[in-house]
Design a protein around this motif. Structure first.
Motif, PDB file in Angstrom:
ATOM      1  N   ALA A 198      11.891  -1.845  -0.382  1.00  0.00           N
ATOM      2  CA  ALA A 198      10.682  -2.313  -1.065  1.00  0.00           C
ATOM      3  C   ALA A 198      10.439  -1.527  -2.347  1.00  0.00           C
ATOM      4  O   ALA A 198      10.051  -2.092  -3.373  1.00  0.00           O
ATOM      5  CB  ALA A 198       9.481  -2.203  -0.136  1.00  0.00           C
ATOM      6  N   LEU A 199      10.686  -0.214  -2.311  1.00  0.00           N
ATOM      7  CA  LEU A 199      10.540   0.602  -3.521  1.00  0.00           C
ATOM      8  C   LEU A 199      11.561   0.183  -4.579  1.00  0.00           C
ATOM      9  O   LEU A 199      11.245   0.087  -5.757  1.00  0.00           O
ATOM     10  CB  LEU A 199      10.704   2.087  -3.196  1.00  0.00           C
ATOM     11  CG  LEU A 199       9.550   2.753  -2.468  1.00  0.00           C
ATOM     12  CD1 LEU A 199       9.940   4.158  -2.026  1.00  0.00           C
ATOM     13  CD2 LEU A 199       8.309   2.797  -3.342  1.00  0.00           C
ATOM     14  N   THR A 243       0.835  -1.203   0.000  1.00  0.00           N
ATOM     15  CA  THR A 243       0.000   0.000   0.000  1.00  0.00           C
ATOM     16  C   THR A 243       0.867   1.250   0.000  1.00  0.00           C
ATOM     17  O   THR A 243       0.634   2.181  -0.789  1.00  0.00           O
ATOM     18  CB  THR A 243      -0.946  -0.005   1.224  1.00  0.00           C
ATOM     19  OG1 THR A 243      -1.765  -1.176   1.181  1.00  0.00           O
ATOM     20  CG2 THR A 243      -1.822   1.226   1.253  1.00  0.00           C
ATOM     21  N   LEU A 244       1.878   1.277   0.866  1.00  0.00           N
ATOM     22  CA  LEU A 244       2.800   2.416   0.919  1.00  0.00           C
ATOM     23  C   LEU A 244       3.492   2.611  -0.425  1.00  0.00           C
ATOM     24  O   LEU A 244       3.531   3.728  -0.958  1.00  0.00           O
ATOM     25  CB  LEU A 244       3.840   2.207   2.025  1.00  0.00           C
ATOM     26  CG  LEU A 244       4.969   3.231   2.106  1.00  0.00           C
ATOM     27  CD1 LEU A 244       4.415   4.611   2.445  1.00  0.00           C
ATOM     28  CD2 LEU A 244       6.005   2.798   3.128  1.00  0.00           C
ATOM     29  N   CYS A 245       4.014   1.531  -0.993  1.00  0.00           N
ATOM     30  CA  CYS A 245       4.713   1.637  -2.282  1.00  0.00           C
ATOM     31  C   CYS A 245       3.775   2.108  -3.392  1.00  0.00           C
ATOM     32  O   CYS A 245       4.155   2.941  -4.215  1.00  0.00           O
ATOM     33  CB  CYS A 245       5.352   0.295  -2.649  1.00  0.00           C
ATOM     34  SG  CYS A 245       6.739  -0.161  -1.596  1.00  0.00           S
ATOM     35  N   ASP A 246       2.548   1.586  -3.423  1.00  0.00           N
ATOM     36  CA  ASP A 246       1.582   2.005  -4.449  1.00  0.00           C
ATOM     37  C   ASP A 246       1.267   3.490  -4.334  1.00  0.00           C
ATOM     38  O   ASP A 246       1.197   4.200  -5.347  1.00  0.00           O
ATOM     39  CB  ASP A 246       0.287   1.205  -4.340  1.00  0.00           C
ATOM     40  CG  ASP A 246       0.421  -0.230  -4.832  1.00  0.00           C
ATOM     41  OD1 ASP A 246       1.452  -0.554  -5.470  1.00  0.00           O
ATOM     42  OD2 ASP A 246      -0.498  -1.029  -4.572  1.00  0.00           O
ATOM     43  N   ALA A 258      -1.521   9.234   5.050  1.00  0.00           N
ATOM     44  CA  ALA A 258      -1.548   7.770   5.061  1.00  0.00           C
ATOM     45  C   ALA A 258      -0.141   7.199   4.902  1.00  0.00           C
ATOM     46  O   ALA A 258       0.227   6.247   5.597  1.00  0.00           O
ATOM     47  CB  ALA A 258      -2.467   7.257   3.955  1.00  0.00           C
ATOM     48  N   CYS A 259       0.658   7.782   4.018  1.00  0.00           N
ATOM     49  CA  CYS A 259       2.037   7.311   3.825  1.00  0.00           C
ATOM     50  C   CYS A 259       2.852   7.471   5.107  1.00  0.00           C
ATOM     51  O   CYS A 259       3.597   6.566   5.493  1.00  0.00           O
ATOM     52  CB  CYS A 259       2.712   8.058   2.677  1.00  0.00           C
ATOM     53  SG  CYS A 259       2.147   7.577   1.047  1.00  0.00           S
ATOM     54  N   ARG A 260       2.721   8.604   5.751  1.00  0.00           N
ATOM     55  CA  ARG A 260       3.459   8.818   7.005  1.00  0.00           C
ATOM     56  C   ARG A 260       3.059   7.797   8.065  1.00  0.00           C
ATOM     57  O   ARG A 260       3.906   7.251   8.769  1.00  0.00           O
ATOM     58  CB  ARG A 260       3.227  10.234   7.521  1.00  0.00           C
ATOM     59  CG  ARG A 260       4.011  11.267   6.766  1.00  0.00           C
ATOM     60  CD  ARG A 260       3.972  12.611   7.483  1.00  0.00           C
ATOM     61  NE  ARG A 260       4.821  13.550   6.779  1.00  0.00           N
ATOM     62  CZ  ARG A 260       4.410  14.685   6.256  1.00  0.00           C
ATOM     63  NH1 ARG A 260       3.146  15.042   6.375  1.00  0.00           N
ATOM     64  NH2 ARG A 260       5.247  15.479   5.624  1.00  0.00           N
ATOM     65  N   LEU A 261       1.773   7.552   8.197  1.00  0.00           N
ATOM     66  CA  LEU A 261       1.315   6.583   9.191  1.00  0.00           C
ATOM     67  C   LEU A 261       1.730   5.161   8.821  1.00  0.00           C
ATOM     68  O   LEU A 261       2.100   4.370   9.693  1.00  0.00           O
ATOM     69  CB  LEU A 261      -0.200   6.684   9.371  1.00  0.00           C
ATOM     70  CG  LEU A 261      -0.687   7.981  10.020  1.00  0.00           C
ATOM     71  CD1 LEU A 261      -2.206   8.078   9.974  1.00  0.00           C
ATOM     72  CD2 LEU A 261      -0.181   8.089  11.446  1.00  0.00           C
ATOM     73  N   LEU A 262       1.681   4.828   7.536  1.00  0.00           N
ATOM     74  CA  LEU A 262       2.142   3.510   7.104  1.00  0.00           C
ATOM     75  C   LEU A 262       3.637   3.342   7.374  1.00  0.00           C
ATOM     76  O   LEU A 262       4.093   2.262   7.757  1.00  0.00           O
ATOM     77  CB  LEU A 262       1.835   3.289   5.620  1.00  0.00           C
ATOM     78  CG  LEU A 262       0.365   3.025   5.287  1.00  0.00           C
ATOM     79  CD1 LEU A 262       0.102   3.203   3.803  1.00  0.00           C
ATOM     80  CD2 LEU A 262      -0.051   1.636   5.757  1.00  0.00           C
ATOM     81  N   SER A 271       8.916   8.150  -6.531  1.00  0.00           N
ATOM     82  CA  SER A 271       8.594   7.536  -5.247  1.00  0.00           C
ATOM     83  C   SER A 271       9.716   7.746  -4.235  1.00  0.00           C
ATOM     84  O   SER A 271       9.460   7.997  -3.055  1.00  0.00           O
ATOM     85  CB  SER A 271       8.304   6.039  -5.418  1.00  0.00           C
ATOM     86  OG  SER A 271       9.428   5.347  -5.909  1.00  0.00           O
ATOM     87  N   THR A 272      10.965   7.701  -4.692  1.00  0.00           N
ATOM     88  CA  THR A 272      12.100   7.940  -3.791  1.00  0.00           C
ATOM     89  C   THR A 272      12.091   9.390  -3.305  1.00  0.00           C
ATOM     90  O   THR A 272      12.334   9.653  -2.129  1.00  0.00           O
ATOM     91  CB  THR A 272      13.420   7.608  -4.503  1.00  0.00           C
ATOM     92  OG1 THR A 272      13.376   6.251  -4.941  1.00  0.00           O
ATOM     93  CG2 THR A 272      14.603   7.788  -3.584  1.00  0.00           C
ATOM     94  N   ALA A 273      11.813  10.312  -4.208  1.00  0.00           N
ATOM     95  CA  ALA A 273      11.744  11.723  -3.816  1.00  0.00           C
ATOM     96  C   ALA A 273      10.599  11.954  -2.824  1.00  0.00           C
ATOM     97  O   ALA A 273      10.749  12.702  -1.854  1.00  0.00           O
ATOM     98  CB  ALA A 273      11.560  12.603  -5.050  1.00  0.00           C
TER      99      ALA A 273
END
Length: 189
Positions: A153-154, A117-120, A135-139, A165-167
């Protein structure tokens, strides 16, 4: 969990008026049932059923890291099946290449893992909304290996949108996550 979506509309309406059913995303849940991933997936059953996997912000909502699942509800087919030509209203069906390790079955529903989910969300081709950033921060806080594991994972995923995604991961954490070229601003790809 009772499948309230299978009840007659008149009974659901009466129970809502009585206060024994309360909103849970676009669906309903009994007031006595706490909002857990299983309860949230059951509330999504009329839209996702057993044939789709909750992805993106919908998955983040199932995991309790988003306040709402967003609209339309985003899901993926299982086993690289083609999405229907005319999905139900309020649902966007995608065809992601999900391996069995990318999602969980909880009750009768499916949801991507927290890592997937985070990666998506980080790989999204569109700019992240405020809800997606939260959501990303909490994940990330829930991620067992922390930022390095999220970065791994990324990197293990596809090359598409990797720089973005890295940025985004760097922007969310505010720290150097190392490994490879310096992060570039989204949109520089």
């Amino acid at each position: 969990m009772p499948r309230t979506y299978e009840w007659a509309q008149a009974i659901r309406s009466a129970e809502r008026l009585r206060g024994s059913l309360v909103p849970c995303g676009p669906g309903l849940r009994p007031v006595a049932w706490p909002e857990t991933p299983r309860v949230r997936l059951t509330a999504l059953a009329p839209w996702l059923g057993e044939k789709y996997v909750a992805i993106g912000l919908v998955a983040a909502w199932v995991w309790g890291t988003a306040r709402h699942p967003g609209s339309p509800l985003r899901c993926s087919t299982i086993g690289r099946r083609r999405p229907p030509a005319n999905p139900a209203p309020g649902i966007a069906v995608h065809e992601h290449s999900l391996t069995p390790d990318d999602f969980f079955r909880i009750g009768d529903g499916h949801v991507t893992t927290r890592t997937r989910t985070l990666c998506d969300l980080l790989r999204s081709p569109t700019p992240l909304t405020h809800a997606e950033r939260v959501a990303c921060r909490l994940l990330l806080l829930q991620h067992p290996g922390g930022i390095p594991a999220a970065r791994a994972a990324l990197d293990a995923g596809g090359r598409r949108y990797r720089r973005i995604s890295t940025a985004r991961l760097h922007d969310l954490t505010g720290c150097d996550i190392g490994g490879g070229a310096p992060a570039r601003a989204p949109g520089s790809d």
